[in-house]
Design a protein around this motif. Structure first.
Motif, PDB file in Angstrom:
ATOM      1  N   GLU A  30      -2.644   7.484  11.058  1.00 38.30           N
ATOM      2  CA  GLU A  30      -2.912   6.058  10.823  1.00 38.30           C
ATOM      3  C   GLU A  30      -2.119   5.555   9.612  1.00 38.30           C
ATOM      4  OE1 GLU A  30      -6.560   3.550   8.882  1.00 38.30           O
ATOM      5  OE2 GLU A  30      -7.104   5.071  10.361  1.00 38.30           O
ATOM      6  N   GLU A  31      -2.186   6.297   8.517  1.00 36.74           N
ATOM      7  CA  GLU A  31      -1.478   5.885   7.301  1.00 36.74           C
ATOM      8  C   GLU A  31       0.038   5.916   7.517  1.00 36.74           C
ATOM      9  OE1 GLU A  31      -2.876   4.446   4.878  1.00 36.74           O
ATOM     10  OE2 GLU A  31      -4.960   5.038   5.135  1.00 36.74           O
ATOM     11  N   ALA A  32       0.539   6.955   8.192  1.00 36.70           N
ATOM     12  CA  ALA A  32       1.976   7.046   8.463  1.00 36.70           C
ATOM     13  C   ALA A  32       2.426   5.896   9.358  1.00 36.70           C
ATOM     14  CB  ALA A  32       2.314   8.393   9.098  1.00 36.70           C
ATOM     15  N   ASN A  33       1.601   5.513  10.315  1.00 39.88           N
ATOM     16  CA  ASN A  33       1.932   4.400  11.194  1.00 39.88           C
ATOM     17  C   ASN A  33       2.050   3.099  10.392  1.00 39.88           C
ATOM     18  OD1 ASN A  33       2.432   3.244  13.821  1.00 39.88           O
ATOM     19  ND2 ASN A  33       0.410   2.300  13.625  1.00 39.88           N
ATOM     20  N   GLU A  34       1.192   2.915   9.395  1.00 39.97           N
ATOM     21  CA  GLU A  34       1.277   1.720   8.551  1.00 39.97           C
ATOM     22  C   GLU A  34       2.583   1.719   7.750  1.00 39.97           C
ATOM     23  OE1 GLU A  34      -2.435   1.754   6.419  1.00 39.97           O
ATOM     24  OE2 GLU A  34      -3.561   1.124   8.188  1.00 39.97           O
ATOM     25  N   VAL A  35       3.030   2.890   7.303  1.00 38.39           N
ATOM     26  CA  VAL A  35       4.321   3.002   6.621  1.00 38.39           C
ATOM     27  C   VAL A  35       5.439   2.606   7.589  1.00 38.39           C
ATOM     28  CG1 VAL A  35       6.012   4.650   5.678  1.00 38.39           C
ATOM     29  CG2 VAL A  35       3.609   4.737   4.936  1.00 38.39           C
ATOM     30  N   GLN A  41       9.466  -3.629   9.458  1.00 43.17           N
ATOM     31  CA  GLN A  41       9.516  -5.038   9.045  1.00 43.17           C
ATOM     32  C   GLN A  41      10.612  -5.237   8.000  1.00 43.17           C
ATOM     33  OE1 GLN A  41       8.280  -7.695  10.231  1.00 43.17           O
ATOM     34  NE2 GLN A  41       8.597  -9.167   8.606  1.00 43.17           N
ATOM     35  N   LEU A  42      10.721  -4.335   7.054  1.00 42.34           N
ATOM     36  CA  LEU A  42      11.755  -4.425   6.032  1.00 42.34           C
ATOM     37  C   LEU A  42      13.144  -4.345   6.673  1.00 42.34           C
ATOM     38  CD1 LEU A  42      12.415  -4.646   3.033  1.00 42.34           C
ATOM     39  CD2 LEU A  42      12.257  -2.145   2.906  1.00 42.34           C
ATOM     40  N   GLU A  43      13.294  -3.461   7.639  1.00 47.13           N
ATOM     41  CA  GLU A  43      14.572  -3.339   8.345  1.00 47.13           C
ATOM     42  C   GLU A  43      14.909  -4.627   9.081  1.00 47.13           C
ATOM     43  OE1 GLU A  43      18.143  -1.775   9.681  1.00 47.13           O
ATOM     44  OE2 GLU A  43      16.828  -1.059   8.092  1.00 47.13           O
ATOM     45  N   ARG A  44      13.907  -5.260   9.706  1.00 48.14           N
ATOM     46  CA  ARG A  44      14.140  -6.526  10.409  1.00 48.14           C
ATOM     47  C   ARG A  44      14.590  -7.617   9.441  1.00 48.14           C
ATOM     48  NH1 ARG A  44       9.809  -4.748  13.511  1.00 48.14           N
ATOM     49  NH2 ARG A  44       8.235  -5.769  12.225  1.00 48.14           N
ATOM     50  N   ALA A  65       8.096  -8.849  -1.056  1.00 48.51           N
ATOM     51  CA  ALA A  65       6.706  -8.706  -0.608  1.00 48.51           C
ATOM     52  C   ALA A  65       6.571  -7.540   0.371  1.00 48.51           C
ATOM     53  CB  ALA A  65       6.214 -10.002   0.029  1.00 48.51           C
ATOM     54  N   THR A  66       7.546  -7.394   1.249  1.00 52.20           N
ATOM     55  CA  THR A  66       7.515  -6.302   2.229  1.00 52.20           C
ATOM     56  C   THR A  66       7.729  -4.956   1.539  1.00 52.20           C
ATOM     57  OG1 THR A  66       8.341  -7.822   3.913  1.00 52.20           O
ATOM     58  CG2 THR A  66       8.466  -5.473   4.411  1.00 52.20           C
ATOM     59  N   GLU A  67       8.646  -4.913   0.571  1.00 49.68           N
ATOM     60  CA  GLU A  67       8.843  -3.671  -0.186  1.00 49.68           C
ATOM     61  C   GLU A  67       7.565  -3.278  -0.922  1.00 49.68           C
ATOM     62  OE1 GLU A  67      13.611  -3.730  -1.213  1.00 49.68           O
ATOM     63  OE2 GLU A  67      12.251  -4.801  -2.551  1.00 49.68           O
ATOM     64  N   ARG A  68       6.858  -4.256  -1.451  1.00 51.47           N
ATOM     65  CA  ARG A  68       5.597  -3.986  -2.154  1.00 51.47           C
ATOM     66  C   ARG A  68       4.555  -3.420  -1.186  1.00 51.47           C
ATOM     67  NH1 ARG A  68       2.397  -3.030  -6.346  1.00 51.47           N
ATOM     68  NH2 ARG A  68       0.554  -4.312  -6.492  1.00 51.47           N
ATOM     69  N   ARG A  69       4.430  -4.033   0.001  1.00 52.58           N
ATOM     70  CA  ARG A  69       3.477  -3.522   0.996  1.00 52.58           C
ATOM     71  C   ARG A  69       3.858  -2.107   1.422  1.00 52.58           C
ATOM     72  NH1 ARG A  69       4.261  -8.626   3.092  1.00 52.58           N
ATOM     73  NH2 ARG A  69       5.371  -7.770   4.903  1.00 52.58           N
ATOM     74  N   LEU A  70       5.166  -1.868   1.617  1.00 53.69           N
ATOM     75  CA  LEU A  70       5.638  -0.532   1.979  1.00 53.69           C
ATOM     76  C   LEU A  70       5.287   0.465   0.880  1.00 53.69           C
ATOM     77  CD1 LEU A  70       7.214   1.514   3.693  1.00 53.69           C
ATOM     78  CD2 LEU A  70       9.328   0.603   2.663  1.00 53.69           C
ATOM     79  N   ALA A  71       5.523   0.079  -0.359  1.00 54.44           N
ATOM     80  CA  ALA A  71       5.202   0.963  -1.494  1.00 54.44           C
ATOM     81  C   ALA A  71       3.710   1.292  -1.531  1.00 54.44           C
ATOM     82  CB  ALA A  71       5.636   0.311  -2.801  1.00 54.44           C
ATOM     83  N   LEU A  72       2.870   0.314  -1.267  1.00 50.94           N
ATOM     84  CA  LEU A  72       1.422   0.561  -1.243  1.00 50.94           C
ATOM     85  C   LEU A  72       1.048   1.507  -0.109  1.00 50.94           C
ATOM     86  CD1 LEU A  72       0.097  -3.008  -2.087  1.00 50.94           C
ATOM     87  CD2 LEU A  72      -0.189  -0.946  -3.477  1.00 50.94           C
ATOM     88  N   GLU A  73       1.652   1.313   1.055  1.00 52.07           N
ATOM     89  CA  GLU A  73       1.345   2.194   2.187  1.00 52.07           C
ATOM     90  C   GLU A  73       1.834   3.621   1.923  1.00 52.07           C
ATOM     91  OE1 GLU A  73      -0.763   1.385   4.289  1.00 52.07           O
ATOM     92  OE2 GLU A  73      -0.733  -0.793   4.133  1.00 52.07           O
ATOM     93  N   LEU A  74       3.005   3.763   1.315  1.00 53.27           N
ATOM     94  CA  LEU A  74       3.487   5.096   0.944  1.00 53.27           C
ATOM     95  C   LEU A  74       2.535   5.752  -0.055  1.00 53.27           C
ATOM     96  CD1 LEU A  74       7.281   4.294   0.646  1.00 53.27           C
ATOM     97  CD2 LEU A  74       6.256   5.924   2.256  1.00 53.27           C
TER      98      LEU A  74
END
Length: 112
Positions: A30-35, A41-44, A65-74
């Motif tokens: 689940e967590e990896a899927n969120e990453v 999204q960042l790639e898009r 904002a997307t990098e921040r969300r990615l960082a939180l998910e990581l």
């Protein structure tokens, strides 16, 4: 006296401490899927041709904002892994030893 927790380092969550392996695997998935979703999204938004200097302000803000969300998910993945290691008996010192071993292996492989 209560021990002070360093909230800048991964802290094992004990909510799933007695969970079965399959539950840990499901949570990791689940967590990896969120990453993956945030990375996609960042790639898009940015892609390989993204140039911060050429991007308009709205695009830069969306990328940030997307990098921040990615960082939180990581970081969620790091925390889950810390929690799972803790649950199987690797407390702070043991996790440090493991991290040292992984760093040494990666160094030998020329990863850094």
């Amino acid at each position: 006296m209560a021990q002070e927790i360093d909230m800048t380092k991964p802290q094992p969550c004990t909510k799933f401490e007695g969970a079965a392996t399959v539950e840990w695997m499901a949570k990791l998935s689940e967590e990896a899927n969120e990453v993956i979703q945030e990375a996609a999204q960042l790639e898009r938004i940015a892609g390989d041709d993204y140039d911060d200097e050429l991007a308009d302000e709205q695009t830069r803000e969306e990328v940030e904002a997307t990098e921040r969300r990615l960082a939180l998910e990581l970081t969620d993945v790091i925390t889950l892994c810390t929690s799972w290691l803790h649950a199987i008996g690797y407390h702070a010192l043991g996790r440090g030893v493991l991290q040292f071993e992984v760093n040494e292996k990666n160094k030998e492989r020329g990863y850094f």
